[in-house]
Write a protein that holds these residues in place. Structure first.
Motif: not given
Length: 131
Positions: A64-65, A70-72, A24-26
């Motif tokens: 995590r970053y 993605e959370e905004g 999920g890094l990309l």
């Protein structure tokens, strides 16, 4: 940009690029006829990943970053905190490297001095260049 080109550009193995996508890094990399086609956004993420890895940040922290991103906007402070922690770690690394470089210079001067003493003792004088 095809995966082989990205691999060469960043000196990353194909398996590393696939792994970054898997964890999920990309984000999912678009495919054309089954071949990954990396966008400018994908390349920008790879730049960030490599920069942060180069500073010693773990893949988990990088993930995590990106999750926070993605959370905004409500996560801006938390992202800044992660970056500040990494800044502190990078400064510590720089200080250690600077101390190492200073020690290397010290040892070089000692060694150069020993070479001059040896040559003087053996009657060798280094010829001046350009005279």
């Amino acid at each position: 940009m095809k995966i082989n080109e990205v691999s060469k550009k960043y000196n990353l193995s194909l398996s590393t690029l696939r792994y970054y996508e898997k964890i999920g890094l990309l984000d999912y990399v678009e495919r054309v006829s089954g071949i990954r086609n990396y966008s400018e956004e994908d390349l920008s993420r790879i730049d960030f990943i490599l920069c942060m890895k180069g500073s010693g940040m773990s893949l988990e922290s990088i993930k995590r970053y990106f999750d926070l991103y993605e959370e905004g906007e409500e996560t801006l402070e938390e992202r800044l905190k992660l970056l500040k922690v990494q800044e502190t770690e990078t400064i510590k690394q720089l200080e250690k490297l600077q101390a190492t470089l200073e020690y290397i210079h010290y040892k070089m001067k000692l060694t150069e001095g020993n070479i001059k003493k040896r040559d003087k003792k053996n009657g060798r004088v280094k010829a001046s260049v350009g005279n």
